[in-house]
Design an enzyme around this catalytic site. Structure first.
Site, PDB file in Angstrom:
ATOM      1  N   THR A   9       0.818  -1.219   0.000  1.00 36.76           N
ATOM      2  CA  THR A   9       0.000   0.000   0.000  1.00 36.76           C
ATOM      3  C   THR A   9       0.851   1.268   0.000  1.00 36.76           C
ATOM      4  OG1 THR A   9      -0.102  -0.047   2.403  1.00 36.76           O
ATOM      5  CG2 THR A   9      -1.942  -1.087   1.228  1.00 36.76           C
ATOM      6  N   ALA A  10       2.167   1.129   0.122  1.00 41.02           N
ATOM      7  CA  ALA A  10       3.027   2.318   0.199  1.00 41.02           C
ATOM      8  C   ALA A  10       4.463   1.930  -0.138  1.00 41.02           C
ATOM      9  CB  ALA A  10       2.975   2.911   1.609  1.00 41.02           C
ATOM     10  N   ARG A  32      -2.862  -3.484   5.344  1.00 39.29           N
ATOM     11  CA  ARG A  32      -4.010  -3.270   6.241  1.00 39.29           C
ATOM     12  C   ARG A  32      -4.985  -2.234   5.685  1.00 39.29           C
ATOM     13  NH1 ARG A  32      -0.445  -1.566  11.157  1.00 39.29           N
ATOM     14  NH2 ARG A  32       0.544  -0.650   9.313  1.00 39.29           N
ATOM     15  N   ARG A  33      -4.477  -1.306   4.850  1.00 40.02           N
ATOM     16  CA  ARG A  33      -5.347  -0.211   4.394  1.00 40.02           C
ATOM     17  C   ARG A  33      -6.106  -0.613   3.127  1.00 40.02           C
ATOM     18  NH1 ARG A  33      -0.788   4.369   5.138  1.00 40.02           N
ATOM     19  NH2 ARG A  33       0.498   2.549   4.675  1.00 40.02           N
ATOM     20  N   ASN A  85       7.999  -7.769   2.489  1.00 44.16           N
ATOM     21  CA  ASN A  85       8.393  -6.362   2.576  1.00 44.16           C
ATOM     22  C   ASN A  85       7.744  -5.634   3.748  1.00 44.16           C
ATOM     23  OD1 ASN A  85       9.013  -3.532   1.352  1.00 44.16           O
ATOM     24  ND2 ASN A  85       6.767  -3.621   1.441  1.00 44.16           N
ATOM     25  N   SER A 138      17.544  -4.706   6.041  1.00 48.20           N
ATOM     26  CA  SER A 138      17.938  -3.294   6.151  1.00 48.20           C
ATOM     27  C   SER A 138      19.422  -3.243   6.453  1.00 48.20           C
ATOM     28  CB  SER A 138      17.191  -2.625   7.299  1.00 48.20           C
ATOM     29  OG  SER A 138      17.713  -1.340   7.567  1.00 48.20           O
ATOM     30  N   TYR A 151      14.633  -1.909  16.485  1.00 49.44           N
ATOM     31  CA  TYR A 151      14.480  -2.026  15.018  1.00 49.44           C
ATOM     32  C   TYR A 151      15.682  -2.778  14.448  1.00 49.44           C
ATOM     33  CZ  TYR A 151      14.021  -0.892  10.086  1.00 49.44           C
ATOM     34  OH  TYR A 151      13.918  -0.994   8.715  1.00 49.44           O
TER      35      TYR A 151
HETATM   36  P1  NDP Z   1       6.308   2.369   4.187  1.00 50.47           P
HETATM   37  O1  NDP Z   1       5.854   2.821   5.522  1.00 50.47           O
HETATM   38  O2  NDP Z   1       6.240   3.335   3.050  1.00 50.47           O
HETATM   39  O3  NDP Z   1       5.522   1.039   3.770  1.00 50.47           O
HETATM   40  C1  NDP Z   1       5.363  -0.006   4.701  1.00 50.47           C
HETATM   41  C2  NDP Z   1       4.376  -1.036   4.181  1.00 50.47           C
HETATM   42  O4  NDP Z   1       4.291  -2.093   5.142  1.00 50.47           O
HETATM   43  C3  NDP Z   1       2.982  -0.467   4.000  1.00 50.47           C
HETATM   44  O5  NDP Z   1       2.429  -0.954   2.811  1.00 50.47           O
HETATM   45  C4  NDP Z   1       2.215  -1.006   5.200  1.00 50.47           C
HETATM   46  O6  NDP Z   1       0.861  -1.261   4.826  1.00 50.47           O
HETATM   47  C5  NDP Z   1       2.927  -2.351   5.426  1.00 50.47           C
HETATM   48  N1  NDP Z   1       2.738  -2.798   6.799  1.00 50.47           N
HETATM   49  C6  NDP Z   1       3.251  -2.259   7.933  1.00 50.47           C
HETATM   50  N2  NDP Z   1       2.783  -2.916   9.001  1.00 50.47           N
HETATM   51  C7  NDP Z   1       1.963  -3.903   8.542  1.00 50.47           C
HETATM   52  C8  NDP Z   1       1.181  -4.900   9.161  1.00 50.47           C
HETATM   53  N3  NDP Z   1       1.146  -5.038  10.489  1.00 50.47           N
HETATM   54  N4  NDP Z   1       0.452  -5.730   8.386  1.00 50.47           N
HETATM   55  C9  NDP Z   1       0.484  -5.600   7.047  1.00 50.47           C
HETATM   56  N5  NDP Z   1       1.216  -4.683   6.386  1.00 50.47           N
HETATM   57  C10 NDP Z   1       1.935  -3.834   7.138  1.00 50.47           C
HETATM   58  O7  NDP Z   1       7.810   1.871   4.409  1.00 50.47           O
HETATM   59  P2  NDP Z   1       8.914   1.278   3.406  1.00 50.47           P
HETATM   60  O8  NDP Z   1       8.370   1.051   2.065  1.00 50.47           O
HETATM   61  O9  NDP Z   1      10.115   2.111   3.554  1.00 50.47           O
HETATM   62  O10 NDP Z   1       9.225  -0.091   4.147  1.00 50.47           O
HETATM   63  C11 NDP Z   1       9.147  -1.360   3.518  1.00 50.47           C
HETATM   64  C12 NDP Z   1      10.186  -2.279   4.125  1.00 50.47           C
HETATM   65  O11 NDP Z   1      11.488  -1.763   3.842  1.00 50.47           O
HETATM   66  C13 NDP Z   1      10.122  -2.417   5.658  1.00 50.47           C
HETATM   67  O12 NDP Z   1      10.348  -3.769   5.992  1.00 50.47           O
HETATM   68  C14 NDP Z   1      11.269  -1.541   6.134  1.00 50.47           C
HETATM   69  O13 NDP Z   1      11.754  -1.957   7.381  1.00 50.47           O
HETATM   70  C15 NDP Z   1      12.266  -1.761   5.022  1.00 50.47           C
HETATM   71  N6  NDP Z   1      13.312  -0.768   4.878  1.00 50.47           N
HETATM   72  C16 NDP Z   1      12.996   0.551   4.666  1.00 50.47           C
HETATM   73  C17 NDP Z   1      14.023   1.468   4.531  1.00 50.47           C
HETATM   74  C18 NDP Z   1      13.765   2.935   4.353  1.00 50.47           C
HETATM   75  O14 NDP Z   1      14.717   3.737   4.537  1.00 50.47           O
HETATM   76  N7  NDP Z   1      12.571   3.360   3.977  1.00 50.47           N
HETATM   77  C19 NDP Z   1      15.428   1.056   4.555  1.00 50.47           C
HETATM   78  C20 NDP Z   1      15.616  -0.342   4.806  1.00 50.47           C
HETATM   79  C21 NDP Z   1      14.600  -1.213   4.929  1.00 50.47           C
HETATM   80  P3  NDP Z   1      -0.412  -0.906   5.729  1.00 50.47           P
HETATM   81  O15 NDP Z   1      -0.027   0.235   6.624  1.00 50.47           O
HETATM   82  O16 NDP Z   1      -1.477  -0.580   4.735  1.00 50.47           O
HETATM   83  O17 NDP Z   1      -0.683  -2.174   6.467  1.00 50.47           O
HETATM   84  C1  8X3 Z   2      15.728   1.701   7.422  1.00 56.27           C
HETATM   85  C2  8X3 Z   2      17.065   2.295   7.312  1.00 56.27           C
HETATM   86  O1  8X3 Z   2      18.952   3.380   8.612  1.00 56.27           O
HETATM   87  O2  8X3 Z   2      16.699   4.192   9.035  1.00 56.27           O
HETATM   88  O3  8X3 Z   2      15.800   0.342   7.632  1.00 56.27           O
HETATM   89  O4  8X3 Z   2      17.399   2.066   9.870  1.00 56.27           O
HETATM   90  S1  8X3 Z   2      17.550   3.005   8.794  1.00 56.27           S
END
Ligand code: NDP
Ligand code: 8X3
Length: 250
Positions: A9-10, A32-33, A85, A138, A151
């Protein structure tokens, strides 16, 4: 070909679903959304003429995860690629000041949620005789940084689980890849700072972060290697980021 993407969703998950659909995959999007899933599903179907299935569940709820995966029927059972993811960081503080509810959310989502989805999808991939699991870890799963404690621990767990899955899946022709990004500008920081958009912008000030599309391309590249090739592990950062703690800012 079918890709099952959690957290579509994001951010990274959404960009990944878009790229796989563009390349002709039928897509299972989850999150979830529900409103976002519905809107995105309509967009993917009309833009890329692919089949899209939305599964609306919380990865922290094993019963919901099991029911969603059990609901797959016919061709939808033939999942080629699972992209684990869905994940989040909540809060940034020392352990002594930590909020235990924040810890539970991270542990339940990033570790237990990933395990529930994988556990229920493994049997389908085993029955299909092939598969590919791509776990989004990550840089926080390779190193720790101040106040990142829980985290970082959850992402270190993803690192360990990816290595373990790779061993367990060896007899079943199932690839396991871990992709470990540094800073990617998504809704990640807004979630970490609980909706404080001003604070959420700070990590990206004075730098060019990665985009969700950069990670989607990396995921797609891993998924599109020949059958005999597996990419085990990737760390990907913006050019201005050397590691978890050294970033060059103008
Ligand atoms: P966003 O917040 O943009 O997206 C997160 C996604 O995860 C959303 O679609 C959300 O959907 C879903 N999500 C979160 N909690 C739940 C849940 N309980 N059940 C189902 N879906 C869930 O973050 P990112 O795209 O950045 O993050 C994606 C992944 O990448 C994560 O695992 C994050 O740890 C990892 N990551 C991100 C980095 C960054 O700098 N952005 C760097 C390294 C790793 P909804 O809320 O609709 O449920
Ligand atoms: C997300 C990257 O550096 O904010 O996993 O932890 S950091």
């Amino acid at each position: 070909m079918i890709a099952f993407i959690t957290g579509a969703t994001a951010g990274i998950g959404k960009a990944t679903a878009e790229l796989f659909a563009k390349n002709g995959y039928n897509i299972i999007i989850t999150g979830r959304r529900k409103d976002r899933l519905d809107e995105f599903s309509t967009h993917l179907k009309s833009t890329y003429k692919v089949e899209v299935l939305s599964l609306n569940f919380d990865v922290r709820n094993n019963k919901e995860v099991e029911a969603a995966i059990k609901s797959l029927s016919g061709e939808w059972k033939k999942v080629d690629v699972l992209i684990n993811n869905a994940g989040l960081a909540v809060g940034l503080s020392t352990i002594q000041d930590g909020d235990i509810d924040d810890w539970e959310r991270m542990i339940d989502t990033n570790i237990k949620g990933l395990l529930y989805v994988t556990r229920h999808l493994f049997p389908l991939m085993i029955a299909n005789g092939s598969g590919h699991i791509i776990n989004i870890g990550s840089i926080a799963g390779k190193e720790v940084y101040a106040n990142g404690n829980i985290y970082c621990a959850t992402k270190h767990a993803v690192d360990a689980l990816s290595k373990s899955m790779r061993i367990d899946m060896l007899p079943f022709n199932i690839k396991v890849t871990a992709i470990n990004p540094g800073m990617v500008e998504t809704e990640f920081s807004i979630v970490r700072f609980k909706g404080d958009e001003e604070r959420a912008k700070k990590p990206y000030l004075g730098i060019q972060p990665l985009t969700p599309e950069d990670i989607a391309e990396t995921i797609y590249w891993c998924a599109s290697r020949p059958a005999h090739v597996n990419i085990n592990d990737i760390i990907i950062t913006p050019t201005v980021q050397a590691n978890a703690t050294n970033t060059f800012r103008k």
